[in-house]
Write an enzyme that holds these catalytic residues in place. Sequence first.
Site, PDB file in Angstrom:
ATOM      1  N   ARG A   1      -9.390   7.979  -1.024  1.00  0.00           N
ATOM      2  CA  ARG A   1     -10.369   8.247  -0.037  1.00  0.00           C
ATOM      3  C   ARG A   1     -11.473   9.335  -0.514  1.00  0.00           C
ATOM      4  O   ARG A   1     -10.800  10.171  -1.302  1.00  0.00           O
ATOM      5  CB  ARG A   1      -9.753   8.878   1.317  1.00  0.00           C
ATOM      6  CG  ARG A   1      -8.991   7.629   2.208  1.00  0.00           C
ATOM      7  CD  ARG A   1      -8.499   8.168   3.257  1.00  0.00           C
ATOM      8  NE  ARG A   1      -9.417   8.312   4.390  1.00  0.00           N
ATOM      9  CZ  ARG A   1      -9.578   7.419   5.210  1.00  0.00           C
ATOM     10  NH1 ARG A   1      -8.631   6.348   5.440  1.00  0.00           N
ATOM     11  NH2 ARG A   1     -10.603   7.384   6.295  1.00  0.00           N
TER      12      ARG A   1
ATOM     13  N   ASN B   1       0.893  -1.255  -0.029  1.00  0.00           N
ATOM     14  CA  ASN B   1      -0.067  -0.150  -0.088  1.00  0.00           C
ATOM     15  C   ASN B   1       0.804   1.038  -0.006  1.00  0.00           C
ATOM     16  O   ASN B   1       1.537   1.369   0.865  1.00  0.00           O
ATOM     17  CB  ASN B   1      -0.783   0.011   1.424  1.00  0.00           C
ATOM     18  CG  ASN B   1      -1.766   1.239   1.556  1.00  0.00           C
ATOM     19  OD1 ASN B   1      -1.521   2.166   1.063  1.00  0.00           O
ATOM     20  ND2 ASN B   1      -3.120   0.808   1.656  1.00  0.00           N
TER      21      ASN B   1
ATOM     22  N   HIS C   1      -5.673   3.642  -1.634  1.00  0.00           N
ATOM     23  CA  HIS C   1      -7.107   4.048  -0.969  1.00  0.00           C
ATOM     24  C   HIS C   1      -7.370   5.163  -1.380  1.00  0.00           C
ATOM     25  O   HIS C   1      -6.677   6.180  -1.265  1.00  0.00           O
ATOM     26  CB  HIS C   1      -6.995   4.116   0.425  1.00  0.00           C
ATOM     27  CG  HIS C   1      -8.213   4.023   1.295  1.00  0.00           C
ATOM     28  ND1 HIS C   1      -8.381   3.997   2.719  1.00  0.00           N
ATOM     29  CD2 HIS C   1      -9.355   4.247   0.640  1.00  0.00           C
ATOM     30  CE1 HIS C   1      -9.835   4.243   2.834  1.00  0.00           C
ATOM     31  NE2 HIS C   1     -10.243   4.323   1.752  1.00  0.00           N
TER      32      HIS C   1
ATOM     33  N   ARG D   1      -7.206  12.844   0.765  1.00  0.00           N
ATOM     34  CA  ARG D   1      -6.146  13.154   1.650  1.00  0.00           C
ATOM     35  C   ARG D   1      -4.977  12.829   1.090  1.00  0.00           C
ATOM     36  O   ARG D   1      -3.696  13.674   1.483  1.00  0.00           O
ATOM     37  CB  ARG D   1      -6.495  13.170   3.124  1.00  0.00           C
ATOM     38  CG  ARG D   1      -6.232  11.418   3.310  1.00  0.00           C
ATOM     39  CD  ARG D   1      -6.420  11.147   5.031  1.00  0.00           C
ATOM     40  NE  ARG D   1      -7.899  11.421   5.239  1.00  0.00           N
ATOM     41  CZ  ARG D   1      -8.297  10.595   6.419  1.00  0.00           C
ATOM     42  NH1 ARG D   1      -7.330  10.284   7.026  1.00  0.00           N
ATOM     43  NH2 ARG D   1      -9.269  10.938   7.069  1.00  0.00           N
TER      44      ARG D   1
ATOM     45  N   GLU E   1      -8.488   0.455  -2.791  1.00  0.00           N
ATOM     46  CA  GLU E   1      -9.487   0.329  -1.286  1.00  0.00           C
ATOM     47  C   GLU E   1     -10.523   1.570  -1.688  1.00  0.00           C
ATOM     48  O   GLU E   1      -9.826   2.637  -1.965  1.00  0.00           O
ATOM     49  CB  GLU E   1      -8.557   0.642  -0.291  1.00  0.00           C
ATOM     50  CG  GLU E   1      -7.790  -0.680   0.199  1.00  0.00           C
ATOM     51  CD  GLU E   1      -6.867  -0.388   1.342  1.00  0.00           C
ATOM     52  OE1 GLU E   1      -7.247   0.831   1.769  1.00  0.00           O
ATOM     53  OE2 GLU E   1      -6.042  -1.138   1.586  1.00  0.00           O
TER      54      GLU E   1
ATOM     55  N   HIS F   1       0.869   6.495   1.644  1.00  0.00           N
ATOM     56  CA  HIS F   1       1.683   7.517   2.430  1.00  0.00           C
ATOM     57  C   HIS F   1       2.755   8.012   1.550  1.00  0.00           C
ATOM     58  O   HIS F   1       3.316   8.924   2.034  1.00  0.00           O
ATOM     59  CB  HIS F   1       2.133   6.856   3.754  1.00  0.00           C
ATOM     60  CG  HIS F   1       0.929   6.591   4.742  1.00  0.00           C
ATOM     61  ND1 HIS F   1      -0.074   7.502   4.672  1.00  0.00           N
ATOM     62  CD2 HIS F   1       0.748   5.571   5.384  1.00  0.00           C
ATOM     63  CE1 HIS F   1      -1.139   7.053   5.627  1.00  0.00           C
ATOM     64  NE2 HIS F   1      -0.620   5.564   5.762  1.00  0.00           N
TER      65      HIS F   1
ATOM     66  N   GLU G   1     -10.701  -9.340   3.397  1.00  0.00           N
ATOM     67  CA  GLU G   1      -9.278  -9.116   3.948  1.00  0.00           C
ATOM     68  C   GLU G   1      -9.618  -8.860   5.509  1.00  0.00           C
ATOM     69  O   GLU G   1     -10.469  -7.988   6.171  1.00  0.00           O
ATOM     70  CB  GLU G   1      -8.794  -7.775   3.405  1.00  0.00           C
ATOM     71  CG  GLU G   1      -7.535  -7.331   3.997  1.00  0.00           C
ATOM     72  CD  GLU G   1      -6.832  -6.319   3.454  1.00  0.00           C
ATOM     73  OE1 GLU G   1      -7.123  -6.038   2.047  1.00  0.00           O
ATOM     74  OE2 GLU G   1      -6.146  -5.440   4.128  1.00  0.00           O
TER      75      GLU G   1
ATOM     76  N   THR H   1      -8.129   3.381   8.422  1.00  0.00           N
ATOM     77  CA  THR H   1      -9.337   2.680   8.475  1.00  0.00           C
ATOM     78  C   THR H   1      -9.644   2.042  10.035  1.00  0.00           C
ATOM     79  O   THR H   1      -8.683   1.286  10.316  1.00  0.00           O
ATOM     80  CB  THR H   1      -9.346   1.642   7.283  1.00  0.00           C
ATOM     81  OG1 THR H   1      -8.864   2.156   6.239  1.00  0.00           O
ATOM     82  CG2 THR H   1     -10.726   1.076   7.200  1.00  0.00           C
TER      83      THR H   1
ATOM     84  N   HIS I   1      -3.450  -4.366   7.729  1.00  0.00           N
ATOM     85  CA  HIS I   1      -3.730  -3.255   8.847  1.00  0.00           C
ATOM     86  C   HIS I   1      -2.575  -3.519  10.039  1.00  0.00           C
ATOM     87  O   HIS I   1      -2.690  -4.254  10.916  1.00  0.00           O
ATOM     88  CB  HIS I   1      -5.213  -3.119   9.297  1.00  0.00           C
ATOM     89  CG  HIS I   1      -5.396  -1.568   9.430  1.00  0.00           C
ATOM     90  ND1 HIS I   1      -4.926  -1.055  10.497  1.00  0.00           N
ATOM     91  CD2 HIS I   1      -5.857  -0.730   8.715  1.00  0.00           C
ATOM     92  CE1 HIS I   1      -5.369   0.470  10.433  1.00  0.00           C
ATOM     93  NE2 HIS I   1      -6.018   0.541   9.307  1.00  0.00           N
TER      94      HIS I   1
HETATM   95  N1  PXP Z   1      -5.723  -2.934   4.404  1.00  0.00           N
HETATM   96  C1  PXP Z   1      -6.784  -2.028   4.404  1.00  0.00           C
HETATM   97  C2  PXP Z   1      -8.153  -2.343   4.012  1.00  0.00           C
HETATM   98  C3  PXP Z   1      -6.359  -0.815   4.739  1.00  0.00           C
HETATM   99  O1  PXP Z   1      -7.274   0.356   4.985  1.00  0.00           O
HETATM  100  C4  PXP Z   1      -5.088  -0.302   5.021  1.00  0.00           C
HETATM  101  C5  PXP Z   1      -4.772   0.998   5.529  1.00  0.00           C
HETATM  102  O2  PXP Z   1      -4.806   1.859   4.441  1.00  0.00           O
HETATM  103  C6  PXP Z   1      -4.078  -1.401   5.130  1.00  0.00           C
HETATM  104  C7  PXP Z   1      -4.471  -2.611   4.804  1.00  0.00           C
HETATM  105  C8  PXP Z   1      -2.768  -1.163   5.432  1.00  0.00           C
HETATM  106  O3  PXP Z   1      -2.402  -0.731   6.639  1.00  0.00           O
HETATM  107  P1  PXP Z   1      -1.026  -0.189   7.011  1.00  0.00           P
HETATM  108  O4  PXP Z   1      -0.928   1.158   6.440  1.00  0.00           O
HETATM  109  O5  PXP Z   1      -1.441  -0.304   8.759  1.00  0.00           O
HETATM  110  O6  PXP Z   1      -0.101  -1.246   6.780  1.00  0.00           O
END
Ligand code: PXP
Length: 237
Positions: free
Chosen positions: A46, A8, A44, A50, A71, A11, A152, A102, A191
């Site tokens: 959003r 992901n 994601h 953001r 996402e 960031h 997930e 999330t 997550h």
């Molecule tokens: N899976 C989902 C559905 C999420 O919303 C997120 C955060 O955007 C992640 C995985 C990844 O989480 P993390 O950034 O804490 O690894």
Amino acid sequence: MKKKLGVNIDHVATVRQARRGTEPIPYLAALAAQRGGADGITIHLREDRRHIQDHDLKEIKKAIKIPLNLEMAFTQEMTQIALRSRPEKICLVPEKRQELTTEGGLDVCRIERALKKAMPGFHAKGIEVSLFIDPVSNQIECARRVGADAIEIHTGAYAQAKGVRRKQEYRRIKKAVEWASKAGLKVNAGHGLDYQNIFGICHIREIEEFNIGHSIVSRALFVGMEKAVREMKRLIR
Ligand code: PXP
């Protein structure tokens, strides 16, 4: 089964948006993650935009050869974007404006009818649909009933817990994963996972893919994206 890693890169966009500028460029991070062995890229989009922006979705989709997992909140706007842009996968997540990330899983049972109705539209475009849920049996049952391809499992509570509590969370996840797999659902997890807590969970046989963002992007600041991804991939394999 060889476990997969979805990276992901939200960031990377967060850093760019801090200055509303042009760098760092998310699709270049996606390409670096791909070189590091990522099996997929997750973003994601959003509702408040953001971090990831609409143009990122287009650019990343065009740049990468591995599957893109979008996402998204289950809203009309996002559904239209998904159907138009046709990522290989979508993961439906709950979204609150004030949250930092999330916070909990989707209440699939509450929106069962609407999800069931929307599912054929996604499938007609060849999009695999995953639902981000807490490790709870009735949510898994509802996910199966609406015709989702995958779930997930939200690993946030496991990731934050310590000691005995972590063991309890682990058992909760393991049970849910087994349940979902028996119900014929593909099982992913994510997550809050990082280079340490992944050890406690990565051997659960039925989990096909881990989606990891924050810890990989954080490590990438010091070692580069390619190496950060390669290291995580080695751990989950
Ligand atoms: N899976 C989902 C559905 C999420 O919303 C997120 C955060 O955007 C992640 C995985 C990844 O989480 P993390 O950034 O804490 O690894």
